[in-house]
Design a protein around this motif. Structure first.
Motif, PDB file in Angstrom:
ATOM      1  N   HIS A 179      29.940  39.134  33.556  1.00  0.00           N
ATOM      2  CA  HIS A 179      30.347  40.523  33.798  1.00  0.00           C
ATOM      3  C   HIS A 179      30.841  40.757  35.217  1.00  0.00           C
ATOM      4  O   HIS A 179      31.662  41.629  35.454  1.00  0.00           O
ATOM      5  CB  HIS A 179      29.223  41.498  33.442  1.00  0.00           C
ATOM      6  N   SER A 180      30.334  39.998  36.173  1.00  0.00           N
ATOM      7  CA  SER A 180      30.742  40.227  37.556  1.00  0.00           C
ATOM      8  C   SER A 180      31.865  39.271  37.954  1.00  0.00           C
ATOM      9  O   SER A 180      32.952  39.689  38.355  1.00  0.00           O
ATOM     10  CB  SER A 180      29.522  40.057  38.465  1.00  0.00           C
ATOM     11  N   GLN A 181      31.602  37.980  37.796  1.00  0.00           N
ATOM     12  CA  GLN A 181      32.640  37.012  38.167  1.00  0.00           C
ATOM     13  C   GLN A 181      33.744  36.991  37.113  1.00  0.00           C
ATOM     14  O   GLN A 181      33.478  36.828  35.924  1.00  0.00           O
ATOM     15  CB  GLN A 181      32.051  35.604  38.269  1.00  0.00           C
ATOM     16  N   ASP A 182      34.969  37.145  37.579  1.00  0.00           N
ATOM     17  CA  ASP A 182      36.142  36.948  36.735  1.00  0.00           C
ATOM     18  C   ASP A 182      37.209  36.425  37.666  1.00  0.00           C
ATOM     19  O   ASP A 182      37.738  37.166  38.504  1.00  0.00           O
ATOM     20  CB  ASP A 182      36.577  38.252  36.046  1.00  0.00           C
ATOM     21  N   TRP A 183      37.499  35.145  37.552  1.00  0.00           N
ATOM     22  CA  TRP A 183      38.337  34.473  38.550  1.00  0.00           C
ATOM     23  C   TRP A 183      39.827  34.633  38.304  1.00  0.00           C
ATOM     24  O   TRP A 183      40.633  34.169  39.105  1.00  0.00           O
ATOM     25  CB  TRP A 183      38.001  32.971  38.579  1.00  0.00           C
ATOM     26  N   THR A 184      40.194  35.252  37.174  1.00  0.00           N
ATOM     27  CA  THR A 184      41.627  35.349  36.876  1.00  0.00           C
ATOM     28  C   THR A 184      42.125  36.791  36.764  1.00  0.00           C
ATOM     29  O   THR A 184      43.332  37.025  36.786  1.00  0.00           O
ATOM     30  CB  THR A 184      41.965  34.608  35.563  1.00  0.00           C
ATOM     31  N   PHE A 185      41.204  37.757  36.620  1.00  0.00           N
ATOM     32  CA  PHE A 185      41.656  39.145  36.463  1.00  0.00           C
ATOM     33  C   PHE A 185      41.585  39.852  37.819  1.00  0.00           C
ATOM     34  O   PHE A 185      40.561  39.777  38.493  1.00  0.00           O
ATOM     35  CB  PHE A 185      40.785  39.884  35.443  1.00  0.00           C
ATOM     36  N   HIS A 194      33.241  32.645  33.703  1.00  0.00           N
ATOM     37  CA  HIS A 194      33.793  33.131  34.974  1.00  0.00           C
ATOM     38  C   HIS A 194      35.318  32.983  35.029  1.00  0.00           C
ATOM     39  O   HIS A 194      35.973  33.666  35.812  1.00  0.00           O
ATOM     40  CB  HIS A 194      33.190  32.362  36.158  1.00  0.00           C
ATOM     41  N   ASP A 195      35.876  32.079  34.218  1.00  0.00           N
ATOM     42  CA  ASP A 195      37.335  31.879  34.254  1.00  0.00           C
ATOM     43  C   ASP A 195      38.092  33.060  33.648  1.00  0.00           C
ATOM     44  O   ASP A 195      39.323  33.109  33.728  1.00  0.00           O
ATOM     45  CB  ASP A 195      37.719  30.574  33.532  1.00  0.00           C
ATOM     46  N   GLY A 196      37.365  33.986  33.013  1.00  0.00           N
ATOM     47  CA  GLY A 196      38.006  35.212  32.527  1.00  0.00           C
ATOM     48  C   GLY A 196      38.679  35.087  31.174  1.00  0.00           C
ATOM     49  O   GLY A 196      39.192  36.067  30.646  1.00  0.00           O
ATOM     50  N   PHE A 240      24.341  38.459  29.946  1.00  0.00           N
ATOM     51  CA  PHE A 240      25.121  38.617  31.171  1.00  0.00           C
ATOM     52  C   PHE A 240      24.624  37.579  32.173  1.00  0.00           C
ATOM     53  O   PHE A 240      23.471  37.144  32.121  1.00  0.00           O
ATOM     54  CB  PHE A 240      24.939  40.030  31.723  1.00  0.00           C
ATOM     55  N   ASP A 241      25.501  37.220  33.117  1.00  0.00           N
ATOM     56  CA  ASP A 241      25.159  36.131  34.046  1.00  0.00           C
ATOM     57  C   ASP A 241      25.736  36.417  35.431  1.00  0.00           C
ATOM     58  O   ASP A 241      26.781  37.044  35.559  1.00  0.00           O
ATOM     59  CB  ASP A 241      25.743  34.820  33.493  1.00  0.00           C
ATOM     60  N   THR A 242      25.056  35.949  36.455  1.00  0.00           N
ATOM     61  CA  THR A 242      25.459  36.006  37.876  1.00  0.00           C
ATOM     62  C   THR A 242      25.985  37.390  38.286  1.00  0.00           C
ATOM     63  O   THR A 242      27.162  37.537  38.626  1.00  0.00           O
ATOM     64  CB  THR A 242      26.506  34.920  38.218  1.00  0.00           C
ATOM     65  N   LYS A 244      39.182  48.336  33.286  1.00  0.00           N
ATOM     66  CA  LYS A 244      40.274  47.853  32.428  1.00  0.00           C
ATOM     67  C   LYS A 244      39.835  46.702  31.524  1.00  0.00           C
ATOM     68  O   LYS A 244      40.344  46.529  30.436  1.00  0.00           O
ATOM     69  CB  LYS A 244      41.441  47.360  33.291  1.00  0.00           C
ATOM     70  N   LYS A 245      38.908  45.894  32.014  1.00  0.00           N
ATOM     71  CA  LYS A 245      38.590  44.700  31.226  1.00  0.00           C
ATOM     72  C   LYS A 245      37.114  44.591  30.839  1.00  0.00           C
ATOM     73  O   LYS A 245      36.783  44.467  29.659  1.00  0.00           O
ATOM     74  CB  LYS A 245      39.010  43.450  32.022  1.00  0.00           C
ATOM     75  N   CYS A 246      36.243  44.627  31.827  1.00  0.00           N
ATOM     76  CA  CYS A 246      34.843  44.269  31.563  1.00  0.00           C
ATOM     77  C   CYS A 246      34.177  45.215  30.550  1.00  0.00           C
ATOM     78  O   CYS A 246      33.676  44.763  29.514  1.00  0.00           O
ATOM     79  CB  CYS A 246      34.090  44.242  32.894  1.00  0.00           C
ATOM     80  N   LEU A 247      34.210  46.504  30.865  1.00  0.00           N
ATOM     81  CA  LEU A 247      33.520  47.460  29.984  1.00  0.00           C
ATOM     82  C   LEU A 247      34.129  47.476  28.573  1.00  0.00           C
ATOM     83  O   LEU A 247      33.401  47.372  27.580  1.00  0.00           O
ATOM     84  CB  LEU A 247      33.525  48.856  30.621  1.00  0.00           C
ATOM     85  N   PRO A 248      35.477  47.546  28.472  1.00  0.00           N
ATOM     86  CA  PRO A 248      36.047  47.515  27.106  1.00  0.00           C
ATOM     87  C   PRO A 248      35.726  46.227  26.359  1.00  0.00           C
ATOM     88  O   PRO A 248      35.499  46.259  25.147  1.00  0.00           O
ATOM     89  CB  PRO A 248      37.559  47.630  27.342  1.00  0.00           C
TER      90      PRO A 248
END
Ligand code: FHN
Length: 588
Positions: free
Chosen positions: A173-179, A127-129, A224-226, A203-207
Motif C-alpha cells: 500500500h505504501s511502496q509503489d515504485w512505478t506509479f 512494490h513494483d506496482g 498490507f506490507d511495509t 488515483k491508485k491505492c485506494l481504488p
C-alpha cells in the motif's frame, strides 16, 4: 479459546539493532493485539495456524538474472538499486513478455490443501506496482499490459473456494515504485508535474484495494506490507474500505499505525518465547520470496514441520511462501517438501490445528509441545537413543502416555523423579519426520517452566532466557544476502563485572560440558559459574559469525535447581555477543 500465554517477547526485549532500524520503521508498529478485540475475525488463525503465501509477479520472469548477471537476494526487489537497479520504463516493458501459461490455479489450491494449509495469500500488487489482476484503476496490470490477458486472481479465488481454503491478497500500500507519488516511485507524473503520495493514494491505492475487496467474493485477509512513512489517515481509509466490504476479513499488522488485527513478526522470524495475542510468522520454502533461478536452498519437510510446530507451540500462525516462476510453475522441490510435510499433518492434525501454546513457553531439547484441553502433544524431532525421553516440570498427573505408531497407539511406561517425568521409548522412532506422544492428563497442564538440563541430549538455552546485569539483551538482525533476515537476541554491551544468569533444573548430577555460542572480535575470555559452586574460565577466539566453543566442565553435585552465570572477562568485551549456553552431560 483460552491460550496459555507465558511471556510477551516483544515487550521484554530492547530493540537496539545494528543497522536494521530502518527495517522496523518500514514494517511499522507491531503492537500485540488480543484475541478478544477481534474474536470473530480471529477464527481464521485459531483454526488454521498454517497458510500459503505466494509471491508472484513480473519480477518472477527475471528470476534474479538481468542481462546475464545474477543478483542474490529476494527476487521481487530486483528493480531496486541495491539489486539490478532497473529503470521504471525498462521494467514496465517486462509486461509484454509475461505469458505464464503454466499457471494452474487449481493445482496451486490443491498443493496448499495437500500441504495441510488453511488459506492462501497472494501478491495482488507488490512494490513494483504491477497489478496481478484485472484493475480498472491502473492499466499497468496483467489483463491489459501482458499478452496473457488472464486474471489469475479470479481463478485462484474460485479454486480456493472449491477446495474449502480461505483466500486473501497481499497489497503493497505504501511502496509503489512505478506509479507517480508512490513511496520510492517516480516523483513526477507523465506530464512532468510533481506527484504527491496523495495523488498515488487517491488515483491508485485506494481504488485498487476497493477492487480487491469487491470483485473476488468473500476474502479472509488483506495483507498490507511495509507501511513505513505512511500517514495514519491513509491507512485508516484502507482499513475502513476492508471493514465496509469484507467485515470478516483480517487486516495484517503491517497495515501500520496499529490499525491491523494482529502482529506479523519480522520476516523469517520464528520466536523462541511464547508470544501473546494473535500473530503470525512469515517464511519462505527457500531463501527468496519470489522465484530466483539459483535459489535451491529448500527447506526439507522436517524443517518445515519443525518451524510450523514451533510457531504453533509459541501461540502463533505460520505462513509459508512459494514463488512460482515466470511461466507460473511452482518449483518442484518446494512442492515435494510441502506435500511430504502435509502427509505428516494429515496423520497428526490434532498437533497443529486449533491447539494452544506450550505451557513451557519455549522449545524442549527433543522437540516441542502443543496443547488441546487436558491433552499434551509432544512432537519429538530428535529421538533420544538412550531409550528415555525426559520431560521436566510437569506437575499435572498423567492418565496415559500414548506413542502414535502407524495409526495405532502404544502405551509408554513413565516414572517421576525430582519433578521430571521419564518415558520409556522404543529404540527407533515410529515416524521419520517427528514422532508424536500424546499425554492424557488429570486436568489442564500445570508446569514449572524452568529449563531442564536433559541428561541424555543436553540443553541449549538461548541468552534471551537469561537475566543480565551490566550487560543487555538486544535484537541482532542481519541479512546474509539481500532481504532474507536472520535474527538473534544475544546478551551484549558487556561492562566490566557484567554477567548473565540462567536458572536450570538438573535431573542427573555430575560433570557437564559448558559451551557458549557467541560472536565478537578477536580474543575473548569467558567465565562460567554455578552460583555457590564451581567457577571455570577459558579463552576462545571470536568472529563476526556466531560459533559455538567449548569452555570446560562444570559440576552439579545433586539433582535440583541451580543458577548458572556467564561473564565476559577479558578481551574486546564490548564486541561480545553471547547467543546461548549449552550444557551436556560428560559421557562416562
Ligand atoms: O519488502 C517486502 C518483501 O519483498 C516481502 O514481500 C516481505 C514478505 O514479508 N515483506 C517485505 C519486507 O518485509
Amino acid at each position: 479459546m483460552m491460550r496459555a500465554w507465558t511471556a510477551c517477547l516483544t515487550g521484554l526485549l530492547m530493540a537496539a539493532e545494528c543497522g536494521a532500524e530502518s527495517m522496523d520503521d518500514l514494517w511499522g508498529e507491531s503492537t500485540v493485539k488480543l484475541r478478544a478485540e477481534n474474536a470473530e475475525r480471529g477464527e481464521l488463525f485459531d483454526e488454521g495456524n498454517y497458510a500459503m503465501f505466494i509471491h508472484w509477479g513480473l519480477y518472477s520472469l527475471l528470476g534474479n538474472k538481468v542481462d546475464g548477471k545474477t543478483y542474490y537476494g529476494i527476487g521481487e526487489w530486483i528493480m531496486d538499486p541495491k539489486m539490478a537497479g532497473i529503470p521504471v520504463d525498462e521494467y514496465k516493458q517486462l509486461a509484454k513478455r509475461f505469458n505464464p501459461t503454466e499457471f494452474d490455479a487449481k493445482a496451486i489450491a490443491k498443493l496448499a490443501k495437500d500441504a495441510g494449509m488453511k488459506y492462501i495469500v497472494i501478491t495482488a500488487k507488490h512494490h513494483d506496482g504491477f497489478a496481478m489482476y484485472d484493475s480498472k484503476a491502473c492499466d499497468f496490470n496483467i489483463t491489459e499490459a501482458t499478452p496473457w490477458k488472464v486474471d489469475p486472481m479470479k481463478d485462484l479465488a474460485a479454486a480456493c473456494r472449491e477446495v474449502g481454503l480461505g483466500f486473501g491478497f497481499y497489497y503493497s500500500h505504501s511502496q509503489d515504485w512505478t506509479f507517480p507519488g508512490g513511496r520510492k516511485g517516480p516523483v513526477v507524473d507523465e506530464n512532468g508535474e510533481p506527484a504527491s503520495f496523495d495523488d498515488y493514494f487517491t488515483k491508485k491505492c485506494l481504488p485498487q484495494v476497493k477492487e480487491l475487496c469487491t470483485e473476488y467474493g468473500p476474502i479472509e485477509l488483506i495483507w498490507f506490507d511495509t507501511p513505513g512513512g505512511m500517514e495514519k489517515k491513509y491507512v485508516q481509509q484502507l482499513v475502513d474500505v476492508v471493514r465496509e466490504h469484507q467485515p470478516r476479513a483480517l487486516v495484517s499488522g503491517r497495515a501500520g499505525h496499529n490499525l491491523g488485527d494482529y502482529q506479523t513478526l519480522g520476516d523469517m522470524e520464528v520466536p523462541h518465547h511464547n508470544v501473546e495475542g494473535m500473530w503470525e510468522s512469515v517464511d519462505t520454502t527457500n531463501d527468496s520470496w519470489a522465484y530466483a533461478w539459483y535459489d535451491e536452498n529448500w527447506k526439507s519437510p522436517a524443517k518445515i514441520l519443525h518451524r510450523l510446530i514451533s510457531c504453533v507451540a509459541r501461540g502463533g500462525t505460520y505462513m509459508l511462501n512459494i514463488g512460482p516462476d515466470g511461466q507460473g510453475a511452482v518449483p518442484e522441490r518446494a512442492t515435494q517438501s510441502l506435500r511430504a510435510a502435509g502427509e505428516w499433518i494429515r496423520r497428526y492434525p490434532q498437533v497443529v490445528y486449533a491447539t494452544d501454546a506450550s505451557p513451557w513457553g519455549h522449545a524442549l531439547p527433543w522437540g516441542d509441545v502443543t496443547v488441546k484441553g487436558d491433552r499434551l502433544y509432544l512432537s519429538v524431532f530428535d529421538w533420544p537413543l538412550s531409550g528415555k525421553l525426559h520431560l521436566p516440570g510437569l506437575k499435572t498427573g498423567i492418565k496415559s502416555a500414548l506413542l502414535h505408531d502407524d495409526g495405532k497407539t502404544v502405551e509408554l511406561t513413565h516414572e517421576s523423579s525430582a519433578g521430571w517425568t521419564t518415558f520409556g521409548l522404543p529404540p527407533r522412532p515410529p515416524e521419520g519426520l517427528a514422532s508424536v506422544i500424546e499425554l492424557r492428563l488429570d486436568g489442564p497442564p500445570q508446569v514449572d517452566s524452568t529449563f531442564g538440563i536433559d541428561p541424555d541430549l543436553g540443553t541449549e538455552i538461548l541468552a534471551e532466557f537469561s537475566t543480565p546485569t551490566e550487560a543487555t539483551i538486544v535484537k541482532d538482525r542481519w541479512m546474509e544476502k539481500f532481504g532474507e533476515w536472520v535474527c538473534e537476541y544475544p546478551v551484549t554491551e558487556w561492562k566490566a563485572g557484567g554477567k548473565t544468569v540462567w536458572e536450570v533444573d538438573v535431573l542427573e548430577p555430575g560433570d557437564y560440558l559448558a559451551s557458549l555460542s557467541y560472536a565478537g572480535e578477536g580474543r575473548l575470555v569467558w567465565g562460567v559459574e554455578v552460583l555457590g559452586g564451581e567457577k571455570i574460565q577459558n579463552q576462545q577466539n571470536a568472529s563476526h559469525n556466531y560459533q559455538e566453543f567449548p569452555i570446560g566442565w562444570i559440576h552439579f553435585p545433586k539433582p535440583g535447581n541451580y543458577k548458572v552465570a556467564v561473564s565476559c572477562l577479558e578481551g574486546n568485551i564490548e564486541s561480545a555477543k553471547l547467543r546461548s549456553l549449552r550444557l551436556k552431560a560428560v559421557e562416562p
